[in-house]
Design a protein around this motif. Structure first.
Motif, PDB file in Angstrom:
ATOM      1  N   LYS A  90      -0.338   8.676  -5.093  1.00  0.00           N
ATOM      2  CA  LYS A  90       0.894   8.805  -5.873  1.00  0.00           C
ATOM      3  C   LYS A  90       1.518  10.191  -5.714  1.00  0.00           C
ATOM      4  CE  LYS A  90       3.792   7.568  -9.194  1.00  0.00           C
ATOM      5  NZ  LYS A  90       4.497   8.821  -9.398  1.00  0.00           N
ATOM      6  N   SER A  91       0.715  11.164  -5.301  1.00  0.00           N
ATOM      7  CA  SER A  91       1.225  12.524  -5.131  1.00  0.00           C
ATOM      8  C   SER A  91       2.031  12.696  -3.848  1.00  0.00           C
ATOM      9  CB  SER A  91       0.062  13.525  -5.147  1.00  0.00           C
ATOM     10  OG  SER A  91      -0.618  13.495  -6.386  1.00  0.00           O
ATOM     11  N   LEU A  92       2.062  11.678  -2.998  1.00  0.00           N
ATOM     12  CA  LEU A  92       2.880  11.754  -1.788  1.00  0.00           C
ATOM     13  C   LEU A  92       4.364  11.797  -2.168  1.00  0.00           C
ATOM     14  CD1 LEU A  92       1.057   9.113   0.443  1.00  0.00           C
ATOM     15  CD2 LEU A  92       1.249  11.557   0.944  1.00  0.00           C
ATOM     16  N   PRO A  93       5.192  12.383  -1.316  1.00  0.00           N
ATOM     17  CA  PRO A  93       6.630  12.396  -1.619  1.00  0.00           C
ATOM     18  C   PRO A  93       7.223  11.002  -1.512  1.00  0.00           C
ATOM     19  CG  PRO A  93       6.207  13.277   0.577  1.00  0.00           C
ATOM     20  CD  PRO A  93       4.867  13.103  -0.070  1.00  0.00           C
ATOM     21  N   ASP A  94       8.441  10.843  -1.992  1.00  0.00           N
ATOM     22  CA  ASP A  94       9.137   9.565  -1.887  1.00  0.00           C
ATOM     23  C   ASP A  94       9.266   9.172  -0.416  1.00  0.00           C
ATOM     24  OD1 ASP A  94       9.423   9.494  -4.610  1.00  0.00           O
ATOM     25  OD2 ASP A  94      11.402  10.438  -4.590  1.00  0.00           O
ATOM     26  N   SER A 145       4.903   3.967   0.863  1.00  0.00           N
ATOM     27  CA  SER A 145       4.561   2.809   0.050  1.00  0.00           C
ATOM     28  C   SER A 145       3.163   2.328   0.425  1.00  0.00           C
ATOM     29  CB  SER A 145       5.583   1.679   0.235  1.00  0.00           C
ATOM     30  OG  SER A 145       5.653   1.304   1.602  1.00  0.00           O
ATOM     31  N   CYS A 146       2.629   1.441  -0.395  1.00  0.00           N
ATOM     32  CA  CYS A 146       1.247   1.019  -0.190  1.00  0.00           C
ATOM     33  C   CYS A 146       1.091  -0.468  -0.478  1.00  0.00           C
ATOM     34  CB  CYS A 146       0.323   1.827  -1.096  1.00  0.00           C
ATOM     35  SG  CYS A 146      -1.432   1.575  -0.780  1.00  0.00           S
ATOM     36  N   VAL A 147       0.317  -1.140   0.349  1.00  0.00           N
ATOM     37  CA  VAL A 147      -0.024  -2.542   0.178  1.00  0.00           C
ATOM     38  C   VAL A 147      -1.524  -2.630  -0.081  1.00  0.00           C
ATOM     39  CG1 VAL A 147      -0.052  -4.840   1.212  1.00  0.00           C
ATOM     40  CG2 VAL A 147       1.814  -3.256   1.738  1.00  0.00           C
ATOM     41  N   ALA A 148      -1.918  -3.399  -1.088  1.00  0.00           N
ATOM     42  CA  ALA A 148      -3.332  -3.536  -1.416  1.00  0.00           C
ATOM     43  C   ALA A 148      -3.876  -4.869  -0.907  1.00  0.00           C
ATOM     44  CB  ALA A 148      -3.535  -3.454  -2.928  1.00  0.00           C
ATOM     45  N   ASN A 149      -5.093  -4.821  -0.345  1.00  0.00           N
ATOM     46  CA  ASN A 149      -5.807  -6.024   0.083  1.00  0.00           C
ATOM     47  C   ASN A 149      -4.992  -6.890   1.040  1.00  0.00           C
ATOM     48  OD1 ASN A 149      -8.001  -5.346  -1.649  1.00  0.00           O
ATOM     49  ND2 ASN A 149      -6.846  -6.162  -3.373  1.00  0.00           N
ATOM     50  N   PHE A 150      -4.546  -6.283   2.120  1.00  0.00           N
ATOM     51  CA  PHE A 150      -3.709  -7.003   3.078  1.00  0.00           C
ATOM     52  C   PHE A 150      -4.548  -7.825   4.052  1.00  0.00           C
ATOM     53  CE2 PHE A 150      -1.617  -7.325   7.214  1.00  0.00           C
ATOM     54  CZ  PHE A 150      -0.440  -7.974   6.845  1.00  0.00           C
ATOM     55  N   VAL A 151      -4.176  -9.082   4.218  1.00  0.00           N
ATOM     56  CA  VAL A 151      -4.747  -9.974   5.219  1.00  0.00           C
ATOM     57  C   VAL A 151      -3.595 -10.496   6.055  1.00  0.00           C
ATOM     58  CG1 VAL A 151      -6.054 -12.089   5.631  1.00  0.00           C
ATOM     59  CG2 VAL A 151      -6.644 -10.625   3.695  1.00  0.00           C
ATOM     60  N   VAL A 152      -3.751 -10.514   7.380  1.00  0.00           N
ATOM     61  CA  VAL A 152      -2.687 -10.986   8.263  1.00  0.00           C
ATOM     62  C   VAL A 152      -2.323 -12.414   7.877  1.00  0.00           C
ATOM     63  CG1 VAL A 152      -2.061 -11.519  10.637  1.00  0.00           C
ATOM     64  CG2 VAL A 152      -3.416  -9.481  10.143  1.00  0.00           C
ATOM     65  N   ALA A 158      -0.848 -12.725   1.320  1.00  0.00           N
ATOM     66  CA  ALA A 158      -1.630 -11.859   2.196  1.00  0.00           C
ATOM     67  C   ALA A 158      -2.031 -10.547   1.563  1.00  0.00           C
ATOM     68  CB  ALA A 158      -0.837 -11.563   3.474  1.00  0.00           C
ATOM     69  N   GLY A 159      -1.535 -10.242   0.401  1.00  0.00           N
ATOM     70  CA  GLY A 159      -1.874  -8.978  -0.232  1.00  0.00           C
ATOM     71  C   GLY A 159      -1.655  -9.056  -1.730  1.00  0.00           C
ATOM     72  N   GLU A 160      -2.060  -8.015  -2.416  1.00  0.00           N
ATOM     73  CA  GLU A 160      -1.969  -8.019  -3.877  1.00  0.00           C
ATOM     74  C   GLU A 160      -0.671  -7.413  -4.391  1.00  0.00           C
ATOM     75  OE1 GLU A 160      -3.890  -9.587  -5.641  1.00  0.00           O
ATOM     76  OE2 GLU A 160      -5.745  -9.830  -4.560  1.00  0.00           O
ATOM     77  N   ALA A 161      -0.222  -6.329  -3.774  1.00  0.00           N
ATOM     78  CA  ALA A 161       0.958  -5.654  -4.309  1.00  0.00           C
ATOM     79  C   ALA A 161       1.527  -4.728  -3.263  1.00  0.00           C
ATOM     80  CB  ALA A 161       0.585  -4.851  -5.558  1.00  0.00           C
ATOM     81  N   ILE A 162       2.816  -4.473  -3.340  1.00  0.00           N
ATOM     82  CA  ILE A 162       3.417  -3.419  -2.534  1.00  0.00           C
ATOM     83  C   ILE A 162       4.015  -2.430  -3.524  1.00  0.00           C
ATOM     84  CG2 ILE A 162       5.599  -4.678  -2.231  1.00  0.00           C
ATOM     85  CD1 ILE A 162       5.728  -3.252   0.571  1.00  0.00           C
ATOM     86  N   ALA A 163       3.522  -1.217  -3.473  1.00  0.00           N
ATOM     87  CA  ALA A 163       3.907  -0.226  -4.469  1.00  0.00           C
ATOM     88  C   ALA A 163       4.534   0.981  -3.794  1.00  0.00           C
ATOM     89  CB  ALA A 163       2.683   0.222  -5.270  1.00  0.00           C
ATOM     90  N   PRO A 164       5.746   1.359  -4.186  1.00  0.00           N
ATOM     91  CA  PRO A 164       6.311   2.602  -3.674  1.00  0.00           C
ATOM     92  C   PRO A 164       5.527   3.789  -4.197  1.00  0.00           C
ATOM     93  CG  PRO A 164       7.682   1.731  -5.423  1.00  0.00           C
ATOM     94  CD  PRO A 164       6.630   0.701  -5.161  1.00  0.00           C
ATOM     95  N   LEU A 165       5.318   4.767  -3.345  1.00  0.00           N
ATOM     96  CA  LEU A 165       4.616   5.973  -3.753  1.00  0.00           C
ATOM     97  C   LEU A 165       5.605   7.115  -3.869  1.00  0.00           C
ATOM     98  CD1 LEU A 165       1.562   5.589  -1.356  1.00  0.00           C
ATOM     99  CD2 LEU A 165       1.650   5.019  -3.784  1.00  0.00           C
ATOM    100  N   ALA A 211       8.040   6.929  -8.346  1.00  0.00           N
ATOM    101  CA  ALA A 211       7.482   5.578  -8.346  1.00  0.00           C
ATOM    102  C   ALA A 211       6.659   5.355  -9.601  1.00  0.00           C
ATOM    103  CB  ALA A 211       6.599   5.381  -7.113  1.00  0.00           C
ATOM    104  N   PRO A 212       6.593   4.107 -10.071  1.00  0.00           N
ATOM    105  CA  PRO A 212       5.750   3.817 -11.231  1.00  0.00           C
ATOM    106  C   PRO A 212       4.287   3.963 -10.846  1.00  0.00           C
ATOM    107  CG  PRO A 212       6.588   1.785 -10.244  1.00  0.00           C
ATOM    108  CD  PRO A 212       7.296   2.935  -9.572  1.00  0.00           C
ATOM    109  N   ASN A 213       3.442   4.151 -11.845  1.00  0.00           N
ATOM    110  CA  ASN A 213       2.018   4.290 -11.571  1.00  0.00           C
ATOM    111  C   ASN A 213       1.491   3.004 -10.957  1.00  0.00           C
ATOM    112  OD1 ASN A 213       1.765   6.890 -12.583  1.00  0.00           O
ATOM    113  ND2 ASN A 213       1.535   6.133 -14.681  1.00  0.00           N
ATOM    114  N   PRO A 214       0.884   3.068  -9.756  1.00  0.00           N
ATOM    115  CA  PRO A 214       0.384   1.862  -9.113  1.00  0.00           C
ATOM    116  C   PRO A 214      -0.907   1.386  -9.777  1.00  0.00           C
ATOM    117  CG  PRO A 214      -0.175   3.786  -7.790  1.00  0.00           C
ATOM    118  CD  PRO A 214       0.658   4.276  -8.953  1.00  0.00           C
ATOM    119  N   THR A 215      -1.039   0.079  -9.912  1.00  0.00           N
ATOM    120  CA  THR A 215      -2.260  -0.481 -10.455  1.00  0.00           C
ATOM    121  C   THR A 215      -2.646  -1.696  -9.618  1.00  0.00           C
ATOM    122  OG1 THR A 215      -1.001  -1.878 -11.984  1.00  0.00           O
ATOM    123  CG2 THR A 215      -1.778   0.253 -12.821  1.00  0.00           C
ATOM    124  N   LEU A 216      -3.906  -2.054  -9.692  1.00  0.00           N
ATOM    125  CA  LEU A 216      -4.403  -3.222  -8.981  1.00  0.00           C
ATOM    126  C   LEU A 216      -4.620  -4.356  -9.965  1.00  0.00           C
ATOM    127  CD1 LEU A 216      -7.014  -1.605  -6.590  1.00  0.00           C
ATOM    128  CD2 LEU A 216      -4.841  -2.645  -5.947  1.00  0.00           C
TER     129      LEU A 216
END
Length: 238
Positions: A69-73, A76-83, A217-224, A228-233
């Motif tokens: 989350k400390s990365l600049p705008d 983004s991040c995707v959790a648990n990605f499967v093709v 294929a994944g759980e969430a895509i969260a902007p960092l 950005a809002p606090n990312p949660t799983l």
């Protein structure tokens, strides 16, 4: 996760209940009831271990997301990605940024581990070196390759990097490692040091590529970044 938790409760609870009732049976009935009771407890204990392992992994991923989350705008991040359409990938986290895509495997190991190339071992207090069932480095390489193939299939050119993240407290000795590895405290710096390709990248196009597949294929895509809002799983309390 829910299945493992249910099995743990049902196995241990049912086994204990059956054992308490076994005394009312005689002969072969007692033997059969005792056998089933012990089997239920054994299944329950194994399920509880898997449940705890899953929970530690999910908490580790959430901690890594909080760090990122400390990365600049612009990241983004995707959790648990499967093709999509396959069983390939299953990466803990994918970080999308100016450098391309970073496949992140988060390990919440405790104790002492060693590796020589792609061979990984757990070192016990008595000095016994126990081979691990799966190679950490081979897992990262496999998931990284799956993401690379996915980009090729989608006619998208972007560098795909990989890194394994370990807890700061883990004791780790590696000889000739074949993959990048960092402590959790060094994850942010590692991401910031990744170089962007000379021609630049359209990160929005990358996000669109992974975004539509999130439902299957994944759980969430969260902007960092700072805004950005606090990312949660899913399944992990915030």
């Amino acid at each position: 996760m829910r299945i493992e938790g249910t099995l743990a409760v049902a196995g241990v609870g049912g086994g204990v209940l059956l054992w308490s009732e076994a005394a009312h049976f005689g002969g072969y009935g007692f033997a059969a009831a005792a056998f089933l009771a012990l089997g239920g407890v054994n299944i329950g204990v194994k399920a509880m271990r898997n449940y705890n392992r899953y929970l530690r992994g999910a908490e580790g991923e959430e901690t890594a997301l909080t760090t990122l989350k400390s990365l600049p705008d612009g990241y983004s991040c995707v959790a648990n990605f499967v093709v999509p359409g396959t069983h390939q990938g299953d990466a803990d986290l994918l970080v999308i940024g100016p450098f391309g895509v970073l496949v992140v495997e988060v390990k919440t190991y405790t104790g002492h581990y060693t590796c020589h190339g792609d061979a990984w071992f757990r070192l016990h207090d008595d000095g016994v070196r126990q081979p691990m069932r799966s190679s950490v480095s081979k897992q990262l390489k496999r998931n990284r390759k799956a993401v690379q193939h996915y980009l090729v299939d989608c006619d998208m050119e972007a560098p795909v990097h990989g890194v394994v993240v370990f807890p700061d407290t883990l004791k780790l000795d590696c000889v000739h490692p074949t993959i990048p590895m960092v402590r959790l405290s060094g994850l942010l710096e590692h991401v910031q040091k990744l170089s962007a390709p000379s021609g630049g990248l359209n990160t929005l196009e990358l996000e669109k590529l992974f975004g539509p597949s999130i439902s299957n294929a994944g759980e969430a895509i969260a902007p960092l970044g700072a805004h950005a809002p606090n990312p949660t799983l899913p399944g992990v309390p915030s």
